[in-house]
Design an enzyme around this catalytic site. Sequence first.
Site, PDB file in Angstrom:
ATOM      1  CE  LYS A 150       0.175   6.334   6.829  1.00  0.00           C
ATOM      2  NZ  LYS A 150      -1.254   6.432   6.669  1.00  0.00           N
ATOM      3  CG  PHE A 197      -1.958   1.137   1.107  1.00  0.00           C
ATOM      4  CD1 PHE A 197      -3.207   0.891   0.549  1.00  0.00           C
ATOM      5  CD2 PHE A 197      -1.660   2.439   1.501  1.00  0.00           C
ATOM      6  CE1 PHE A 197      -4.146   1.915   0.405  1.00  0.00           C
ATOM      7  CE2 PHE A 197      -2.592   3.468   1.357  1.00  0.00           C
ATOM      8  CZ  PHE A 197      -3.837   3.208   0.808  1.00  0.00           C
ATOM      9  CG  ASP A 208       5.806   3.952   1.439  1.00  0.00           C
ATOM     10  OD1 ASP A 208       5.840   4.668   2.452  1.00  0.00           O
ATOM     11  OD2 ASP A 208       4.782   3.808   0.739  1.00  0.00           O
TER      12      ASP A 208
END
Length: 463
Positions: free
Chosen positions: A268, A154, A239
């Site tokens: 985030k 993801f 990532d």
Amino acid sequence: MDSATPLDIATLFDTHESERFDLHTRRLNEQMVRVLRTIGYDVGFCKGQGQYLYDRKGDRYLDLLSGYGVFAIGRNHPAVRAALKSVLDADLPNLVQMDVSTLAGLLAQRLLALVPHLEKVFFANSGAESVEAAIKFARSATGRAGIVYCSHAFHGLTYGALSLNGDEVFRTGFEPLLPDCVRIPFNDLAALEQALSARRMAAFVVEPIQGKGVILPNEEYLKGAEHLCRRYGTLFIADEIQTGLGRTGKFLAGEHWGIEPDMVLLAKALSGGHVPVGAVLMRKAIFDKVFNRMDRAVVHGSTFAKNDLAMAAGMATLEVMQVERVIENAARMGERLLRDLSALCGNYELLKEVRGKGLMIGVEFGSPSSLKLKASWNVLETASKGLFCQLITIPLFKDHKILTQVAGHASHTVKLIPPLILNDADCGWIVRAFDAVIADSHRASAVWSLGKTLVEHAMRANP
Ligand SMILES: Cc1ncc(COP(=O)(O)O)c(C=O)c1O
């Protein structure tokens, strides 16, 4: 000229918070409202502080979802709030565009001090935007088109990022996606070598720990992947949008396995939970190939990237992490939770495994051995794969005031990504709650009838 009276947002919220479901049904995503009503999450959260949320009755909840990982230092941290207020009070020359941002320079310095093998930063506004930048930069720097990614990966939901998504449910209906993206299994170095060996791949993009399912890399996987990327001239991109900034008990998850990726993606938690931000940390050689001439000085970018509020939130977050020793706390609390939750495994036939690093933990369930439970499990599985986890997350929420999520579609894993400031009392709360809810799932017919109700709701289309 008349001046506008300042909006009293707190009063606006108080006056209208009870209308939120109606507003969203009429004006936003009605399906989300249906989901929340079905699972009974309509408690009306009115306040957030640290690792806790408070509903309209004043009940306190422990937040193990942390806004999909943005509240690493907790909600509404006073130091971040003070930094943001100081930006607003300072009349800074934000987003001049025909200037360069002082605060961006400072945040870039501080990030790179924490990741010393990299030299340059590109700022974006979100995780997906960081992934988009990484794809473009990798293609530009290598002159190759291909991007390798993993099953179950993801990386976000914009087109480039979606093209690296390893789950059909997100892709379906949005194709065609970016060409030349090659999917391989996670933890499979032979498949990676096969994908890279024709020397047509610009980059291998990988989460050090996969968020969907909380899948850990084999001990040799990431180092081996780095090695293969070097051998075939492919950029190795980590990532760390979810795993970075202390989530796993180190600043970057990659540090557990000693890797030095060519690019590291962050977002985030860097926001301090307040201002969206993304950052692509990379080698100078990559950056210089993209921004290689004066007429290409703005060849990639985004209007709001590097805005002062985002940069200040980022700096304040890093400061809090260092001063309050947040990452050390994540490592300690993570170890405790992993140990105490794992200890439950022997007691329950439906509980298969507890795994994770730091405060990124997966609690995996699976098919039971006893005939009685097996029959109920099979009914749920046949109706909707992974539905069993809702029989854990819903009672955790309703009976124990703990907010969690299932680690992906059709997943049997409940995922914990709490704020990294969790304390011992919170850990006790979590373990007691899991113990009670799992015990119930082994005996209470009420729990399984909840499953039946969910199946019926899931099957119904629009009302
Ligand atoms: C590993 C990873 N990469 C990228 C993203 C996308 O970030 P954003 O939602 O900010 O676009 C996410 C979001 O969950 C993520 O977990």
